[in-house]
Design an enzyme around this catalytic site. Structure first.
Site, mmCIF file in Angstrom:
data_model
loop_
_atom_site.group_PDB
_atom_site.id
_atom_site.type_symbol
_atom_site.label_atom_id
_atom_site.label_comp_id
_atom_site.label_asym_id
_atom_site.label_seq_id
_atom_site.Cartn_x
_atom_site.Cartn_y
_atom_site.Cartn_z
ATOM 1 N N HIS A 8 -2.495 10.809 -0.360
ATOM 2 C CA HIS A 8 -2.871 9.667 -1.201
ATOM 3 C C HIS A 8 -2.912 10.047 -2.671
ATOM 4 C CE1 HIS A 8 -4.815 6.693 1.810
ATOM 5 N NE2 HIS A 8 -3.567 6.970 2.072
ATOM 6 N N GLU A 61 0.830 -1.219 0.000
ATOM 7 C CA GLU A 61 0.000 0.000 0.000
ATOM 8 C C GLU A 61 0.863 1.266 0.000
ATOM 9 O OE1 GLU A 61 -3.163 0.007 2.927
ATOM 10 O OE2 GLU A 61 -3.312 2.199 2.830
ATOM 11 N N LYS A 109 -7.107 -0.638 11.575
ATOM 12 C CA LYS A 109 -6.537 -1.082 10.287
ATOM 13 C C LYS A 109 -5.290 -0.264 9.977
ATOM 14 C CE LYS A 109 -6.098 -1.194 5.628
ATOM 15 N NZ LYS A 109 -5.163 -0.379 4.843
ATOM 16 N N ASP A 168 4.304 -14.356 11.541
ATOM 17 C CA ASP A 168 2.994 -14.775 11.042
ATOM 18 C C ASP A 168 1.993 -13.633 11.258
ATOM 19 O OD1 ASP A 168 0.490 -15.880 10.707
ATOM 20 O OD2 ASP A 168 0.966 -17.749 11.745
HETATM 21 C C1 MEV Z 1 -5.551 3.436 5.241
HETATM 22 O O1 MEV Z 1 -4.879 2.264 4.863
HETATM 23 C C2 MEV Z 1 -5.555 3.585 6.744
HETATM 24 C C3 MEV Z 1 -6.372 4.751 7.283
HETATM 25 O O2 MEV Z 1 -7.701 4.674 6.812
HETATM 26 C C4 MEV Z 1 -6.323 4.628 8.795
HETATM 27 C C5 MEV Z 1 -7.250 5.574 9.528
HETATM 28 O O3 MEV Z 1 -8.278 5.975 8.972
HETATM 29 O O4 MEV Z 1 -6.935 5.869 10.686
HETATM 30 C C6 MEV Z 1 -5.821 6.052 6.840
#
Ligand code: MEV
Length: 442
Positions: free
Chosen positions: A393, A85, A280, A296
């Protein structure tokens, strides 16, 4: 052509590929070329990778990036990250630099206990089962001596075994719930071998326990397996500084930044929809280092998310506060990692990643990985609560589109400049690139 096959695993690698490309691809030759393009020209290295798993047909590349300037407990690290990513490594690096100038990350390992269970069924009196357990427990440990000898010598091994009554959940269901210290090994093989030995001894010895009825003697072992839920294999990472130090420009005061940042964390603490995305982002950092160091990541993911829901509601893994003008941002996270065994001594890039980290032991790696997660979350929340996430991004998105259309260096420079003040969309980039190409042809 039939899409099923018998004896696939026995075929040679090239015969496997032949079958796949002939069966599933309209252009077998092209598919063959793509697969073989990723083979390593060094036969020994390729064979090593072939043998990591079964039915290997090629290698799947992920980029390995590095994030420098991580100051952790006053020691500097450049952290290796394997991830597909865009923006993740840049975000980690930015957070590292930010905190480098503010005292760095402070970490500590809280505990390192891992769990494994023998799940079994027993039809009879729990009191007698308990008596049997007390009697057989030393033998469970003794019969595992051959497995535990080396680990014991190094100071690890079996910590304890408990008998747990689970009959409230499932009729006749009990567990041997065992805890382990596996030191620098992730310990899956060690734990599973111990558990299978416990199960064997536990079942066999029951046959001669004379307080058991004939029915009670027939202990039914369902399965023996470690748990990837490791709430007692816990590490803490934190950063802190005076709120005034948080401001990087005059447009937002440190205090205002902290306030908004804390609110963003609070939302993730109470709102599962936000918490999942928040976490995430943390896992972007954690998985990338876990993968680069040959650990792992599925086990880590499973354990971390279970921990995030330990209070009955999925919640944030990070927390933030301001007390007496000091901003503190921290995480406590379960990480069962190894720096010996598994891929760590086999995969040349894993070895390299570990050397880059100054050959950490498992505890040190836990701290580095937790920092990568915290840094990632800091960078994400900082963007989200200030400029928004899309600014960064879209820069990467622009580069991806330009690469897709094989833009040269000059074209990239011109368009990067142009899109500083224009909105990036796929169409806009393609249009601008075409225009540029047409004008340079004139
Ligand atoms: C993107 O991979 C992760 C984010 O969405 C995490 C977040 O929103 O805190 C930017």
């Amino acid at each position: 052509m039939s899409k099923t096959i018998a004896g696939f695993s026995k075929l040679s690698k090239s015969k496997k590929i032949d079958w796949i490309v002939d069966t599933y691809f309209s252009n077998a030759e092209d598919a063959n070329k793509v697969l073989k393009q990723y083979w390593n020209t060094n036969d020994k290295l390729q064979q090593l990778h072939d043998e990591f798993i079964e039915n290997t047909i090629t290698n799947y590349y992920l980029p390995l990036g590095v994030a420098p300037n991580f100051l952790i407990n006053d020691k500097l690290y450049t952290i290796p990250m394997a991830i597909e990513e865009s923006s993740v490594v840049a975000a980690a690096s930015k957070a590292a630099k930010f905190w480098l100038e503010r005292g760095g990350f402070k970490t500590k390992v809280i505990s390192t206990t891992k769990i494994g269970q023998v799940h079994f069924k027993f039809k009879g009196d729990f009191k007698i089962l308990n008596q049997y357990f007390d009697l057989v427990k030393p033998k469970l440990i003794k019969d595992s001596d051959a497995i535990t000898k080396n680990m014991n010598k190094r100071g690890g091994g079996i910590i304890d075994i408990e008998l747990r009554d689970k009959t409230k959940d499932i009729d006749n269901y009990y567990q041997l719930h065992a805890s382990f210290e596996t030191l620098d090994a992730m310990g899956a093989n060690f734990i599973n071998s111990c558990l299978e030995q416990f199960a064997k001894t536990f079942k066999n010895e029951a046959l001669t326990f004379n307080l058991f009825s004939e029915e009670e003697k027939q202990i039914d072992i369902i399965m023996s397996i470690l748990s990837n839920y490791v709430p007692d294999c816990l590490v803490r990472a934190e950063v802190s500084c005076h709120v005034n130090e948080l401001s990087e420009n005059d447009s937002v005061s440190g205090e205002a930044f902290a306030l908004k940042f804390i609110q963003a964390v609070n939302i993730a603490e109470v709102e599962p929809y936000r918490a999942v995305t928040h976490n995430k982002g943390i896992m972007n950092g954690i998985d990338a280092v876990v993968l680069a160091t040959g650990n792992d990541f599925r086990a880590v993911e499973a354990g971390v998310h279970a921990y995030a829901s330990r209070n009955g509601r999925y919640s944030s893994l990070t927390h933030a506060k301001v007390v007496d003008g000091v901003f503190t941002f921290w995480t406590e996270i379960p990480l069962a990692l190894g720096t010996v065994g598994g891929l760590t001594g086999l995969h040349p890039l894993v070895k390299l990643a570990l050397e880059l980290l100054d050959k950490p032991n498992a505890k040190e790696l836990m701290q580095i990985v937790a920092v990568a997660g915290l840094a990632q979350n800091f960078a994400a929340l900082r963007s989200l609560t200030t400029t928004g996430i899309q600014q960064g991004h879209m820069k990467m998105h622009l580069m991806n589109i330009l690469n897709q259309f094989e833009a040269n260096i000059e074209e990239k420079q011109t368009l990067t400049e142009y899109f500083k003040s224009n909105t990036v969309t796929h169409n806009a980039v393609v249009e601008a690139l075409n225009k540029l190409r047409v004008s340079s042809e004139k």
